[in-house]
Scaffold this motif. Structure first.
Motif, PDB file in Angstrom:
ATOM      1  N   VAL A   1       0.827  -1.214   0.000  1.00  0.00           N
ATOM      2  CA  VAL A   1       0.000   0.000   0.000  1.00  0.00           C
ATOM      3  C   VAL A   1       0.858   1.258   0.000  1.00  0.00           C
ATOM      4  O   VAL A   1       0.341   2.378   0.084  1.00  0.00           O
ATOM      5  N   GLY A   2       2.153   1.085  -0.076  1.00  0.00           N
ATOM      6  CA  GLY A   2       3.088   2.200  -0.152  1.00  0.00           C
ATOM      7  C   GLY A   2       4.450   1.659  -0.530  1.00  0.00           C
ATOM      8  O   GLY A   2       4.692   0.447  -0.471  1.00  0.00           O
ATOM      9  N   TYR A   3       5.336   2.552  -0.934  1.00  0.00           N
ATOM     10  CA  TYR A   3       6.678   2.113  -1.305  1.00  0.00           C
ATOM     11  C   TYR A   3       7.673   3.249  -1.171  1.00  0.00           C
ATOM     12  O   TYR A   3       7.305   4.436  -1.154  1.00  0.00           O
ATOM     13  N   VAL A   4       8.937   2.865  -1.082  1.00  0.00           N
ATOM     14  CA  VAL A   4      10.048   3.777  -1.298  1.00  0.00           C
ATOM     15  C   VAL A   4      11.017   3.065  -2.235  1.00  0.00           C
ATOM     16  O   VAL A   4      11.319   1.881  -2.050  1.00  0.00           O
ATOM     17  N   LEU A   5      11.436   3.767  -3.268  1.00  0.00           N
ATOM     18  CA  LEU A   5      12.289   3.214  -4.307  1.00  0.00           C
ATOM     19  C   LEU A   5      13.381   4.222  -4.627  1.00  0.00           C
ATOM     20  O   LEU A   5      13.190   5.422  -4.452  1.00  0.00           O
ATOM     21  N   GLY A   6      14.508   3.749  -5.112  1.00  0.00           N
ATOM     22  CA  GLY A   6      15.537   4.701  -5.488  1.00  0.00           C
ATOM     23  C   GLY A   6      16.815   4.029  -5.913  1.00  0.00           C
ATOM     24  O   GLY A   6      16.861   2.824  -6.178  1.00  0.00           O
TER      25      GLY A   6
ATOM     26  N   HIS B   1      19.047   9.112  -5.131  1.00  0.00           N
ATOM     27  CA  HIS B   1      17.741   9.772  -5.170  1.00  0.00           C
ATOM     28  C   HIS B   1      16.649   8.748  -4.916  1.00  0.00           C
ATOM     29  O   HIS B   1      16.890   7.539  -4.983  1.00  0.00           O
ATOM     30  N   LEU B   2      15.448   9.229  -4.618  1.00  0.00           N
ATOM     31  CA  LEU B   2      14.370   8.334  -4.202  1.00  0.00           C
ATOM     32  C   LEU B   2      13.013   8.831  -4.663  1.00  0.00           C
ATOM     33  O   LEU B   2      12.832   9.998  -5.025  1.00  0.00           O
ATOM     34  N   HIS B   3      12.042   7.909  -4.614  1.00  0.00           N
ATOM     35  CA  HIS B   3      10.616   8.198  -4.779  1.00  0.00           C
ATOM     36  C   HIS B   3       9.884   7.466  -3.663  1.00  0.00           C
ATOM     37  O   HIS B   3      10.147   6.281  -3.408  1.00  0.00           O
TER      38      HIS B   3
ATOM     39  N   HIS C   1      18.956  12.839  -2.617  1.00  0.00           N
ATOM     40  CA  HIS C   1      18.085  13.943  -2.998  1.00  0.00           C
ATOM     41  C   HIS C   1      16.782  13.410  -3.562  1.00  0.00           C
ATOM     42  O   HIS C   1      16.653  12.215  -3.867  1.00  0.00           O
ATOM     43  N   LEU C   2      15.825  14.293  -3.702  1.00  0.00           N
ATOM     44  CA  LEU C   2      14.562  13.985  -4.357  1.00  0.00           C
ATOM     45  C   LEU C   2      14.062  15.259  -5.017  1.00  0.00           C
ATOM     46  O   LEU C   2      14.479  16.361  -4.678  1.00  0.00           O
ATOM     47  N   SER C   3      13.161  15.087  -5.967  1.00  0.00           N
ATOM     48  CA  SER C   3      12.476  16.233  -6.564  1.00  0.00           C
ATOM     49  C   SER C   3      10.990  16.074  -6.327  1.00  0.00           C
ATOM     50  O   SER C   3      10.468  14.957  -6.332  1.00  0.00           O
TER      51      SER C   3
END
Length: 210
Positions: free
Chosen positions: A71-76, A134-136, A169-171
């Protein structure tokens, strides 16, 4: 029924791929559902989710609702420049036919995303060289504001730190003020990037105590 108390962060599994794509699309419009904006919304996960799970599975984590569903994620990635090369050489050939590069300046949201897909080199920003990772990160609305985003982020930061990567970092779309407040609480600070357009760049060290 799954509850927030039963949810836990775990490593990504190949069976999570459809869920990752769904989460990406349903949170892509300033944190909300983007399905109404695209003829084929699959272009969004083809840029922002699936290539990370494919090319950097060791840095892909999901929030499991307790039933096995993500139901959620972090990727990078820990190496943006290396990821861009892999994206160009290994990922883009797999999706280029479904999402061809626009032959003229993009007009629709789908064409704008297709242009991003075909220009992965845009991710290499000289001013971000001190933040090579970097990540999302995305969570479905019903799972936000319950501490799960922080748990995902800490898991990702710890994984980067264990690899010897010092900063990330992230945008983000500047208009997404709720996301900015979340990142501020987690210690991210604005990074100076010339002409960022509608985006804001944020960064921090990978040390959890930072």
């Amino acid at each position: 029924m799954p509850s927030s108390a039963s949810a836990a962060v775990r490593p990504y599994r190949p069976g999570d791929r459809d869920a990752l794509a769904d989460i990406c699309v349903r949170t892509a419009h300033e944190g909300g559902d983007a399905r109404h904006l695209y003829q084929d919304p699959g272009v969004l996960p083809a840029i922002f989710a699936e290539p990370y799970a494919e090319l950097e599975p060791g840095l892909a984590f999901v929030l499991d609702d307790g039933t096995g569903r993500a139901v959620g994620y972090v990727l990078g990635t820990g190496d943006t420049a290396g990821f861009v090369r892999a994206f160009r050489e290994r990922w883009l050939p797999r999706v280029a036919e479904r999402y061809p590069s626009p032959s003229a300046p993009p007009v629709t949201p789908g064409e704008e995303m297709a242009l991003l897909l075909h220009t992965p080199e845009r991710m290499v920003v000289p001013e971000l060289a001190d933040h090579p990772a970097h990540l999302h990160i995305d969570l479905l609305p019903g799972w936000q504001r319950k501490g799960h985003g922080r748990a995902l982020m800490h898991t990702f930061l710890a994984a980067l730190h264990a690899r010897g990567v010092g900063a990330v970092h992230l945008s983000m779309v500047t208009a997404n003020t709720a996301a900015r407040a979340f990142y501020d609480r987690l210690g991210f600070r604005e990074l100076d990037v010339p002409d960022p357009g509608p985006l804001t760049y944020l960064g921090r060290s990978t040390g959890i105590a930072a």
